[in-house]
Design an enzyme around this catalytic site. Sequence first.
Site, PDB file in Angstrom:
ATOM      1  N   GLN A  21       0.808  -1.222   0.000  1.00  0.00           N
ATOM      2  CA  GLN A  21       0.000   0.000   0.000  1.00  0.00           C
ATOM      3  C   GLN A  21       0.842   1.274   0.000  1.00  0.00           C
ATOM      4  O   GLN A  21       0.334   2.350  -0.303  1.00  0.00           O
ATOM      5  CB  GLN A  21      -0.939  -0.004   1.209  1.00  0.00           C
ATOM      6  CG  GLN A  21      -1.961  -1.125   1.136  1.00  0.00           C
ATOM      7  CD  GLN A  21      -2.882  -1.149   2.335  1.00  0.00           C
ATOM      8  OE1 GLN A  21      -2.588  -1.814   3.325  1.00  0.00           O
ATOM      9  NE2 GLN A  21      -3.988  -0.439   2.285  1.00  0.00           N
ATOM     10  N   HIS A 115       1.028  -9.362   4.481  1.00  0.00           N
ATOM     11  CA  HIS A 115      -0.120  -8.449   4.535  1.00  0.00           C
ATOM     12  C   HIS A 115      -0.819  -8.480   3.171  1.00  0.00           C
ATOM     13  O   HIS A 115      -0.553  -7.653   2.292  1.00  0.00           O
ATOM     14  CB  HIS A 115       0.329  -7.026   4.893  1.00  0.00           C
ATOM     15  CG  HIS A 115      -0.802  -6.131   5.306  1.00  0.00           C
ATOM     16  ND1 HIS A 115      -0.869  -5.503   6.528  1.00  0.00           N
ATOM     17  CD2 HIS A 115      -1.937  -5.774   4.656  1.00  0.00           C
ATOM     18  CE1 HIS A 115      -1.990  -4.780   6.609  1.00  0.00           C
ATOM     19  NE2 HIS A 115      -2.657  -4.931   5.473  1.00  0.00           N
ATOM     20  N   ASN A 159      -1.851 -11.235   8.095  1.00  0.00           N
ATOM     21  CA  ASN A 159      -2.785 -10.139   8.337  1.00  0.00           C
ATOM     22  C   ASN A 159      -4.173 -10.499   7.811  1.00  0.00           C
ATOM     23  O   ASN A 159      -4.337 -10.798   6.621  1.00  0.00           O
ATOM     24  CB  ASN A 159      -2.301  -8.879   7.613  1.00  0.00           C
ATOM     25  CG  ASN A 159      -3.241  -7.700   7.832  1.00  0.00           C
ATOM     26  OD1 ASN A 159      -3.287  -7.140   8.924  1.00  0.00           O
ATOM     27  ND2 ASN A 159      -4.017  -7.330   6.816  1.00  0.00           N
ATOM     28  N   GLU A 160      -5.126 -10.479   8.697  1.00  0.00           N
ATOM     29  CA  GLU A 160      -6.543 -10.669   8.351  1.00  0.00           C
ATOM     30  C   GLU A 160      -6.826 -11.907   7.489  1.00  0.00           C
ATOM     31  O   GLU A 160      -7.437 -11.798   6.409  1.00  0.00           O
ATOM     32  CB  GLU A 160      -7.110  -9.407   7.703  1.00  0.00           C
ATOM     33  CG  GLU A 160      -7.020  -8.198   8.628  1.00  0.00           C
ATOM     34  CD  GLU A 160      -7.827  -6.998   8.165  1.00  0.00           C
ATOM     35  OE1 GLU A 160      -8.297  -6.982   7.016  1.00  0.00           O
ATOM     36  OE2 GLU A 160      -7.994  -6.075   8.986  1.00  0.00           O
TER      37      GLU A 160
HETATM   38  C1  BGC Z   1      -6.270  -3.958   6.089  1.00  0.00           C
HETATM   39  C2  BGC Z   1      -5.607  -2.729   5.522  1.00  0.00           C
HETATM   40  C3  BGC Z   1      -6.675  -1.812   4.924  1.00  0.00           C
HETATM   41  C4  BGC Z   1      -7.578  -1.381   6.059  1.00  0.00           C
HETATM   42  C5  BGC Z   1      -8.650  -0.366   5.679  1.00  0.00           C
HETATM   43  C6  BGC Z   1      -7.594  -3.721   6.751  1.00  0.00           C
HETATM   44  O1  BGC Z   1      -8.510  -4.599   6.192  1.00  0.00           O
HETATM   45  O2  BGC Z   1      -5.385  -4.717   6.876  1.00  0.00           O
HETATM   46  O3  BGC Z   1      -4.644  -3.136   4.594  1.00  0.00           O
HETATM   47  O4  BGC Z   1      -6.147  -0.750   4.233  1.00  0.00           O
HETATM   48  O5  BGC Z   1      -8.202  -2.496   6.615  1.00  0.00           O
HETATM   49  O6  BGC Z   1      -9.595  -0.887   4.825  1.00  0.00           O
END
Ligand code: BGC
Length: 425
Positions: A21, A115, A159-160
Amino acid sequence: MTTASPFPQDFLWGVASAGHQVEGNNVNSDTWFLEHLPGSMFSEPSGDAVDHYHRYREDIALIASLGFTSYRFSVEWARIEPEEGLFSTAELDHYRRMLEACHEHGLVPVVTFHHFTSPRWLLALGGWEGSRTAELFARYCDRVMTHLGDLIGVACTLNEPNLPWLLESFGIGGEAPENRGSVPVWAAAAQRLGVDASTVAPFQFCSTEAGFEVKLAAHRAATAAIKARRPELLVGWTLANSDIQSIEGGQEIADRVRRNVNERFLEASRGDDFVGIQTYGRTVYGPDGHEPAPDGAETNQMGEEIYPQALEVTIREAHRIAGIPVMVTENGLATEDDTQRVGYLRTAVDGVASCIADGIAVRGYIAWTAFDNYEWVFGYGPKFGLIAVDRETQERIPKESAHWLGGRAREFAAQAVREPAAQLA
Ligand code: BGC
């Protein structure tokens, strides 16, 4: 008389970013590949992003100067292993310099090993449903640890991993493997990769059971690989948490989403050193599924209701289910109105303080995000940053919210030193 800070002395106050990002030109990644396909779901390509790859020194210095004590960023698998089995020492050295810069400026580096983005070659091997993915991810984590492990402050594996199940409940992604060939972008990806469309499974978009198993195995194998090099390093994954609610007739759907998105991932976190909580708001379900923001509600740039009180609810849920320390690794708001962001952050931080007052071990509050950046499929439109960036000149301009949160960090850190808070259980 001063009031003791509710926050423990070693509480981390930070801002976060993710390689793809902010760095720019992550050309060997699957996401870059998807951005450039016909029918891409990405509204624009990431391009140079905010050129953090070259400007990290001044960026890290700026973050520290604002008062923060931590910086969360990711290392890019696609840079470090651009072809399967080919590891780049030059790229590992780049991240070593970033880590050294954090230490020079007194920032604890919270490092995310994955990520969302993976190397493009992994997509051709079945992506996040592939039978070798967990093992390949662990091998990459081992290389990262060998080269950088001594400088990492806190390690986040994935991440997520649960995001695709939340997106699926909004009607985004979630195609069964046998239906992927009828979705133009997956068909185009398959054709270019020379694989069957049923096997195209990028991290953010695959919500199959096979995907769940692969992610869980990858997290476990990565944790073991990291711990093998530094047993005492705090390791956890970071989850997309939403305060899941229902209106009349929506309870069954809400229960199912809560189970798939929140509960089973929190249960799987038991035994980890911590779980990263990443909450942006609440998600409400009715009889027909996901409900839009209520009439008259204040909304963010993506049209979602602004609901900062969700953070406290999700921290309490994580504590109840996972039973391990919690770290807020993301929380923030997409808005052009920075005063609105300050209000959001204030409510969120108050929620964290109230959890700590109730004895919940919360290790840090890391806001999303350091810089206005590439918001994935939405491109550069949404502004989550505490620091604005002029993408023509790459000039960085801290917003009021950066000064506000950095100021709180400084103030609480000073109080914690004067009157150390009781050590949290
Ligand atoms: C993510 C980020 C994203 C943020 C805002 C999360 O889902 O880890 O990469 O930019 O939320 O949407």
